[in-house]
Design an enzyme around this catalytic site. Structure first.
Site, short mmCIF file in Angstrom:
data_model
loop_
_atom_site.label_atom_id
_atom_site.label_comp_id
_atom_site.label_asym_id
_atom_site.label_seq_id
_atom_site.Cartn_x
_atom_site.Cartn_y
_atom_site.Cartn_z
N HIS A 33 0.82 -1.22 0.00
CA HIS A 33 0.00 0.00 0.00
C HIS A 33 0.85 1.26 0.00
CE1 HIS A 33 -3.69 -2.30 1.74
NE2 HIS A 33 -3.53 -2.45 0.45
N CYS A 73 0.55 -11.61 -19.98
CA CYS A 73 0.40 -10.65 -18.89
C CYS A 73 1.46 -10.92 -17.83
CB CYS A 73 -1.01 -10.83 -18.32
SG CYS A 73 -1.35 -9.83 -16.88
#
Length: 583
Positions: free
Chosen positions: A193, A511
């Site tokens: 975060h 990906c």
């Protein structure tokens, strides 16, 4: 005063944000409070005093976090402020506080030591919020200790590079108004975060550089290259001049490739490559559009569930977010990956209920991805499908299932989507979005022709595929060196996937980190790939490289590489044959 040149130190970390910086270091160790262990036993009478001290510390910690949140308002995306809300909720969580009190009373240890033990245990269980929890523990300990254990000041009125063991939300809130030119940490990953918050700093960021806080002292000169993760401490005069030239070149180079970011990625022999972006937050959409990406190849929906501290988003909240994503992309395709939780991504809440997840000896092979979703069919996957289906009315949408290993899982997925469409009634989309799976387990690649009977497209998830093909836990430091996208076994499965998808007339994209590596991207194009989904930060640069390449030549390179037997052979050959640079 000695003017002797200090020894030069070269470190390589993981690049998070690009850029070049040359500045004195400011060193701060977040986890230093754990070095000051208070292992002395306390008396029964002292227990009550320690619990009172804990309550005092928690109260002040909450006030501090609120101040940090206010400092970030207007400096970062509103959605990111939920990180501070998570920390506040943790400080108000009765079970968290009770565990600390129990440790004090039963083990007869100080509140300081109890906080260390409980936060360490919780951080290991919830690795996705590791830094956030450590930050809370550090803050509480700062109010329990006579010594300063929390960052309270930074250099003023002069540029510096911040060097720390981890990056936390509190640190970012301090740095936001400073003259910081770069950030380097010993630990951390791309999805923490605090790293997400650090985008508001607009400086190069490099993480996972072991020993950096021990080997660097305050005021040591550091040259850092955020593009490749290279750190040079106390560079020689010659190296310093090289960094200064690199900094000037980087600024010119960035302006040049950004100028052409929205042009098509087409090789010089006219082979068209679509470059899509991988994201997890609504706040990244402007970045995606500016990058020149032609769509979103992977929208990681799990971060909606991980960042909300009080509850998981309900169907309406999810719908609003998915609709915003689709609308903002303005006709560009968006691929939503169904919630991929488990392993190191553990939500604190599901539908408003706190979840105590059972520990698993090997979470990477355990209850995660589609396996977990099948156990939470009605409360997770069905509402999420309905929200995505409703949002698909606003633009081209695809829905993708993670961590599939059984054909039956794809069959169930298709039936569940049909059930969701039917239950929406008049709100159902006119056209059902294409359905696909991530190819990230060996079985999904080996049985791709069977999966093709039920799925419309495939996306090769190179990160997990590498882990499972090589039987290597990339989070285990003892064996992480074996985890290598360049390994011929991984490349053979990528090659086979492209061939099998084409034979079954199915769309396939690549990906993950490998697709953003220019040498591997060139190899994938040579193998026949025409859709690569990568980080938005790498889109403009990769498109620039592609325009200089020739697909026929890349085919010849791929034909030779696929027969090599080691990752090092592949890496050496590609770096010799593939042209990467401003050209």
């Amino acid at each position: 005063m000695s003017t002797e040149q200090k020894s030069e130190i070269v470190k390589i970390g993981i690049s998070i944000s690009p850029g070049v910086a040359i500045c004195p270091a400011f060193v701060y160790r977040v986890l230093k409070y754990q070095d000051k262990r208070q292992d002395t036993q306390i008396s029964d009478q002292e227990v009550t005093k320690q619990i009172k001290k804990l309550s005092f510390a928690i109260s002040h910690a909450k006030a501090t976090i609120n101040m940090q949140r206010n400092r970030m308002i207007g400096k970062t995306k509103k959605y990111h402020l939920g990180i501070f809300e998570f920390q506040t909720y943790l400080l108000e969580d009765s079970s968290f506080i009770e565990k600390i009190k129990t440790a004090i009373s039963e083990q007869k240890i100080t509140a300081y030591q109890a906080v260390i033990e409980v936060t360490n245990d919780l951080a290991q269980k919830m690795k996705q919020t590791f830094e956030d929890i450590k930050d809370v523990g550090n803050l509480i300990c700062s109010f329990l200790s006579d010594e300063e254990t929390y960052l309270t000041s930074i250099p003023e009125n002069k540029p510096f590079i911040f060097v720390s063991d981890i990056l936390t939300p509190s640190i970012v809130s301090f740095l936001i108004n400073s003259e910081v030119q770069g950030v380097i940490t010993e630990l951390g990953g791309k999805t923490s975060h605090a790293v997400i918050l650090s985008e508001s700093l607009r400086v190069p960021v490099v993480v996972n550089t072991p020993g950096i806080t021990v080997e660097v002292q305050n005021e040591d000169i550091i040259g850092m290259d955020g593009d490749c993760g290279k750190i040079v401490v106390n560079p020689t005069p010659r190296r310093l001049k090289a960094f200064e030239r690199l900094q000037k070149w980087h600024n010119r180079y960035t302006r040049r490739i950004q100028r052409d970011a929205h042009k098509q990625a087409r090789t010089d022999d006219k082979y068209k490559i679509k470059i899509w972006a991988n994201i997890e937050l609504v706040s990244e959409l402007d970045y995606v559009i500016d990058s020149g990406a032609e769509g979103i190849g992977l929208y990681r929906t799990e971060f909606l569930f991980l960042e909300n501290p009080h509850k998981s988003p309900d169907i309406n909240e999810q719908y609003e977010i998915y609709r915003e994503v689709v609308t903002k992309m303005d006709g560009r395709p968006v691929t939503f990956r169904i919630l991929d939780i488990g392993a190191d991504k553990i939500p604190y809440f599901i539908n408003g209920k706190k979840v105590d997840w059972a520990e698993e000896p090997n979470p990477a092979l355990g209850y995660r991805g589609v396996r977990l979703l099948r156990g939470h069919r009605d409360e997770i996957i069905l509402p999420q499908l309905k929200a995505i289906l409703k949002a698909s009315a606003y633009g081209p949408v695809k829905i993708m299932l993670p961590m599939v290993s059984l054909v039956e899982e794809a069959m169930d997925f298709k039936l569940l989507v049909e059930e969701a469409v039917k239950s929406l009634g008049k709100e159902a989309p006119r056209r059902k979005p294409p359905l696909g799976i991530m190819l990230e387990t060996p079985s999904s690649v080996l049985l791709i022709d069977k999966f093709a009977k039920y799925m419309d497209f495939f996306s090769i998830g190179t990160n997990d595929l590498t882990q499972y093909v090589l039987a290597v836990d990339r989070n285990n430091a003892q064996v992480a060196y074996m985890w290598d996208h360049y390994h011929p076994a991984v490349l053979k499965l990528v090659s086979d996937s492209i061939v099998y998808a084409r034979e079954n007339k199915k769309l396939i994209s690549i990906c993950g980190e490998a697709a953003g590596d220019p040498y591997l991207a060139a190899l994938f194009i040579g193998l026949g790939a025409n859709i690569l989904s990568i980080s938005p930060a790498k889109v403009a640069e990769l498109k620039h490289y592609i325009r200089q390449w020739n697909q026929q030549q890349l085919k010849e390179i791929a034909a030779e590489v696929i027969n090599y037997q080691s990752a090092q052979e592949v890496r050496t050959f590609l770096k010799r044959k593939v042209k990467v640079g401003i050209l």
